[in-house]
Design a protein around this motif. Structure first.
Motif, PDB file in Angstrom:
ATOM      1  N   VAL A  75    -100.874  52.583   5.008  1.00 23.98           N
ATOM      2  CA  VAL A  75    -100.427  53.927   5.393  1.00 23.98           C
ATOM      3  C   VAL A  75    -100.972  54.905   4.354  1.00 23.98           C
ATOM      4  CG1 VAL A  75     -98.471  55.464   5.817  1.00 23.98           C
ATOM      5  CG2 VAL A  75     -98.301  53.049   6.456  1.00 23.98           C
ATOM      6  N   ILE A  76    -101.742  55.886   4.816  1.00 25.84           N
ATOM      7  CA  ILE A  76    -102.227  56.935   3.914  1.00 25.84           C
ATOM      8  C   ILE A  76    -101.272  58.115   4.058  1.00 25.84           C
ATOM      9  CG2 ILE A  76    -104.169  58.417   3.274  1.00 25.84           C
ATOM     10  CD1 ILE A  76    -105.943  56.600   5.068  1.00 25.84           C
ATOM     11  N   ALA A  77    -100.665  58.506   2.945  1.00 22.57           N
ATOM     12  CA  ALA A  77     -99.732  59.641   2.984  1.00 22.57           C
ATOM     13  C   ALA A  77    -100.318  60.792   2.190  1.00 22.57           C
ATOM     14  CB  ALA A  77     -98.393  59.237   2.387  1.00 22.57           C
ATOM     15  N   THR A  78    -100.077  62.001   2.656  1.00 24.79           N
ATOM     16  CA  THR A  78    -100.571  63.131   1.875  1.00 24.79           C
ATOM     17  C   THR A  78     -99.533  64.241   1.784  1.00 24.79           C
ATOM     18  OG1 THR A  78    -102.590  64.330   1.394  1.00 24.79           O
ATOM     19  CG2 THR A  78    -101.695  64.617   3.597  1.00 24.79           C
ATOM     20  N   ILE A  79     -99.777  65.105   0.805  1.00 25.42           N
ATOM     21  CA  ILE A  79     -98.852  66.199   0.526  1.00 25.42           C
ATOM     22  C   ILE A  79     -99.558  67.508   0.873  1.00 25.42           C
ATOM     23  CG2 ILE A  79     -97.424  67.277  -1.256  1.00 25.42           C
ATOM     24  CD1 ILE A  79     -97.535  64.581  -2.796  1.00 25.42           C
ATOM     25  N   LEU A  80     -98.956  68.265   1.779  1.00 25.56           N
ATOM     26  CA  LEU A  80     -99.557  69.542   2.200  1.00 25.56           C
ATOM     27  C   LEU A  80     -99.545  70.531   1.027  1.00 25.56           C
ATOM     28  CD1 LEU A  80     -97.808  69.965   5.673  1.00 25.56           C
ATOM     29  CD2 LEU A  80    -100.000  68.901   5.188  1.00 25.56           C
ATOM     30  N   PHE A 101     -97.380  62.447   6.500  1.00 16.10           N
ATOM     31  CA  PHE A 101     -97.549  63.791   5.924  1.00 16.10           C
ATOM     32  C   PHE A 101     -96.216  64.273   5.367  1.00 16.10           C
ATOM     33  CE2 PHE A 101    -100.715  63.077   9.133  1.00 16.10           C
ATOM     34  CZ  PHE A 101    -101.884  63.457   8.486  1.00 16.10           C
ATOM     35  N   VAL A 102     -96.287  64.882   4.204  1.00 18.75           N
ATOM     36  CA  VAL A 102     -95.083  65.426   3.565  1.00 18.75           C
ATOM     37  C   VAL A 102     -95.361  66.888   3.235  1.00 18.75           C
ATOM     38  CG1 VAL A 102     -93.475  65.221   1.625  1.00 18.75           C
ATOM     39  CG2 VAL A 102     -94.635  63.175   2.489  1.00 18.75           C
ATOM     40  N   SER A 103     -94.426  67.754   3.591  1.00 19.27           N
ATOM     41  CA  SER A 103     -94.619  69.159   3.209  1.00 19.27           C
ATOM     42  C   SER A 103     -93.839  69.416   1.923  1.00 19.27           C
ATOM     43  CB  SER A 103     -94.158  70.103   4.319  1.00 19.27           C
ATOM     44  OG  SER A 103     -92.759  70.199   4.303  1.00 19.27           O
ATOM     45  N   ALA A 104     -94.495  69.141   0.797  1.00 19.82           N
ATOM     46  CA  ALA A 104     -93.877  69.448  -0.503  1.00 19.82           C
ATOM     47  C   ALA A 104     -94.706  70.547  -1.133  1.00 19.82           C
ATOM     48  CB  ALA A 104     -93.877  68.226  -1.394  1.00 19.82           C
ATOM     49  N   TYR A 105     -94.081  71.627  -1.487  1.00 21.76           N
ATOM     50  CA  TYR A 105     -94.866  72.672  -2.141  1.00 21.76           C
ATOM     51  C   TYR A 105     -94.019  73.378  -3.189  1.00 21.76           C
ATOM     52  CZ  TYR A 105     -92.456  75.816   1.091  1.00 21.76           C
ATOM     53  OH  TYR A 105     -91.489  76.486   1.793  1.00 21.76           O
ATOM     54  N   ARG A 106     -94.733  74.029  -4.097  1.00 20.83           N
ATOM     55  CA  ARG A 106     -94.060  74.749  -5.173  1.00 20.83           C
ATOM     56  C   ARG A 106     -93.533  76.076  -4.648  1.00 20.83           C
ATOM     57  NH1 ARG A 106     -97.919  74.365 -10.447  1.00 20.83           N
ATOM     58  NH2 ARG A 106     -97.404  72.232 -11.017  1.00 20.83           N
ATOM     59  N   LYS A 107     -92.233  76.287  -4.772  1.00 24.66           N
ATOM     60  CA  LYS A 107     -91.660  77.569  -4.366  1.00 24.66           C
ATOM     61  C   LYS A 107     -91.378  78.344  -5.660  1.00 24.66           C
ATOM     62  CE  LYS A 107     -88.586  79.156  -0.820  1.00 24.66           C
ATOM     63  NZ  LYS A 107     -88.981  79.237   0.529  1.00 24.66           N
ATOM     64  N   TYR A 108     -92.195  79.382  -5.882  1.00 23.16           N
ATOM     65  CA  TYR A 108     -92.062  80.120  -7.142  1.00 23.16           C
ATOM     66  C   TYR A 108     -90.900  81.105  -7.093  1.00 23.16           C
ATOM     67  CZ  TYR A 108     -96.363  78.167  -8.931  1.00 23.16           C
ATOM     68  OH  TYR A 108     -97.306  77.288  -9.396  1.00 23.16           O
ATOM     69  N   HIS A 116     -89.398  75.615  -8.043  1.00 27.01           N
ATOM     70  CA  HIS A 116     -88.876  74.299  -7.713  1.00 27.01           C
ATOM     71  C   HIS A 116     -89.718  73.741  -6.573  1.00 27.01           C
ATOM     72  CE1 HIS A 116     -86.644  76.945  -4.997  1.00 27.01           C
ATOM     73  NE2 HIS A 116     -86.626  75.922  -4.163  1.00 27.01           N
ATOM     74  N   ILE A 117     -89.654  72.433  -6.402  1.00 29.32           N
ATOM     75  CA  ILE A 117     -90.482  71.817  -5.360  1.00 29.32           C
ATOM     76  C   ILE A 117     -89.639  71.680  -4.099  1.00 29.32           C
ATOM     77  CG2 ILE A 117     -91.773  69.742  -4.720  1.00 29.32           C
ATOM     78  CD1 ILE A 117     -92.270  69.570  -7.883  1.00 29.32           C
ATOM     79  N   HIS A 118     -90.209  72.188  -3.008  1.00 27.99           N
ATOM     80  CA  HIS A 118     -89.474  72.304  -1.762  1.00 27.99           C
ATOM     81  C   HIS A 118     -90.067  71.311  -0.759  1.00 27.99           C
ATOM     82  CE1 HIS A 118     -86.821  74.706   0.696  1.00 27.99           C
ATOM     83  NE2 HIS A 118     -87.740  74.728   1.644  1.00 27.99           N
ATOM     84  N   ILE A 119     -89.194  70.421  -0.215  1.00 28.65           N
ATOM     85  CA  ILE A 119     -89.676  69.511   0.839  1.00 28.65           C
ATOM     86  C   ILE A 119     -89.041  69.947   2.141  1.00 28.65           C
ATOM     87  CG2 ILE A 119     -89.661  67.146   1.751  1.00 28.65           C
ATOM     88  CD1 ILE A 119     -90.337  66.113  -0.804  1.00 28.65           C
ATOM     89  N   SER A 148     -92.027  63.275  -2.884  1.00 27.48           N
ATOM     90  CA  SER A 148     -92.633  62.829  -1.619  1.00 27.48           C
ATOM     91  C   SER A 148     -92.402  61.333  -1.434  1.00 27.48           C
ATOM     92  CB  SER A 148     -94.133  63.128  -1.612  1.00 27.48           C
ATOM     93  OG  SER A 148     -94.329  64.506  -1.748  1.00 27.48           O
ATOM     94  N   TYR A 149     -92.572  60.581  -2.516  1.00 25.34           N
ATOM     95  CA  TYR A 149     -92.347  59.127  -2.449  1.00 25.34           C
ATOM     96  C   TYR A 149     -90.891  58.839  -2.082  1.00 25.34           C
ATOM     97  CZ  TYR A 149     -91.893  54.296  -4.065  1.00 25.34           C
ATOM     98  OH  TYR A 149     -91.623  52.950  -4.138  1.00 25.34           O
ATOM     99  N   GLN A 150     -89.959  59.557  -2.720  1.00 26.24           N
ATOM    100  CA  GLN A 150     -88.522  59.351  -2.421  1.00 26.24           C
ATOM    101  C   GLN A 150     -88.257  59.630  -0.947  1.00 26.24           C
ATOM    102  OE1 GLN A 150     -86.582  57.930  -4.526  1.00 26.24           O
ATOM    103  NE2 GLN A 150     -88.033  58.098  -6.228  1.00 26.24           N
ATOM    104  N   ALA A 151     -88.882  60.695  -0.419  1.00 28.87           N
ATOM    105  CA  ALA A 151     -88.676  61.043   0.997  1.00 28.87           C
ATOM    106  C   ALA A 151     -89.243  59.937   1.897  1.00 28.87           C
ATOM    107  CB  ALA A 151     -89.356  62.380   1.303  1.00 28.87           C
TER     108      ALA A 151
END
Ligand SMILES: O=P(O)(O)OC[C@H]1O[C@H](OP(=O)(O)OP(=O)(O)O)[C@H](O)[C@@H]1O
Ligand SMILES: O=c1cc[nH]c(=O)[nH]1
Ligand SMILES: [Mg+2]
Length: 218
Positions: A75-80, A101-108, A116-119, A148-151
């Motif tokens: 399984v190839i997983a990536t972070i948007l 696919f995981v939507s994890a991004y930095r919310k400034y 903080h990092i928002h999933i 992302s791994y935890q999710a």
């Protein structure tokens, strides 16, 4: 845990990385994306050497041939977002892999110094007993990778975890070494850089990979 810094070897990969870093060359977003993709293809090839193999008999027009082929379900997983092109490079090599696919991004915050990092969502198949390749070109603090791994663990326990990145900070390598399972994690980095700046960007790094690939966001 194995930590593999591919920049320690003299290969063409180093040329791709230096073009990503180059403040002039990186302005060509098509070339930037293609270089990220090429590193994905090359890194996938390196990872393929660590998989399990079994002989496969193939019928040719003139006879039969036996070839050793990889057997692990991947399984190839990536972070948007920045991970998208990198992911595509991996998929060019592991064309039979499943995808997550995981939507994890930095919310400034207002000051743009802290974040903080928002999933928001994940889209993933079951990963139980499969080889999980977590792809993200930038590993700065390691926070997005860890969350992302935890999710993804809600979809099962992988047999092995490959963290695949282009530029990692030393700090993120140490963070991942502490927070990922020792006995079944391998970290692959095309380069490891010494530090983070006050906005948690990798120095010297390459800047903002997501913006360079896809343009600035609000
Ligand atoms: O290790 P960390 O400190 O968590 O930082 C790394 C993350 O930052 C970048 O994404 P970003 O949040 O900029 O989103 P983008 O890809 O949409 O630009 C990058 O692609 C990683 O996902
Ligand atoms: O250096 C960094 C850190 C996070 N995200 C990036 O794109 N670059
Ligand atoms: Mg970004």
């Amino acid at each position: 845990m194995r930590i593999i810094n591919l920049s320690e070897q003299n290969t063409i990969l180093n040329r791709f990385v230096s073009e990503l870093r180059d403040v002039n060359i990186q302005k060509d977003s098509m070339r930037f994306r293609r270089n990220v993709e090429r590193i994905g293809e090359t890194m996938a090839y390196e990872i393929s050497k660590t998989l399990n193999y079994a002989p496969l008999e193939t019928q040719t027009p003139l006879g039969t041939s036996i070839t050793n082929v990889p057997t692990d379900p991947i399984v190839i997983a990536t972070i948007l977002r920045a991970g998208l092109v990198f992911h595509h490079g991996f998929l060019e090599c592991f064309d039979k892999a499943e995808n997550a696919f995981v939507s994890a991004y930095r919310k400034y915050r207002e000051n743009h110094q802290s974040f903080h990092i928002h999933i928001e969502y994940i889209a993933s198949p079951q990963i139980e007993n499969k080889v999980l390749i977590l792809t993200d070109p930038m590993l700065a603090t390691g926070g997005s990778m860890d969350l992302s791994y935890q999710a993804l663990l809600t979809k099962g326990e992988p047999s092995h975890v490959h963290i695949a990145t282009i530029i990692a900070s030393k700090q993120a390598i140490e963070y991942c070494a502490k927070n990922f399972p020792q006995e079944k994690t391998t970290i692959w980095a095309a380069a490891i850089d010494p530090e983070l700046n006050e906005s948690a960007y990798i120095v010297p790094g390459l800047g903002d990979a997501g913006d360079l690939a896809y343009g600035e966001k609000e």
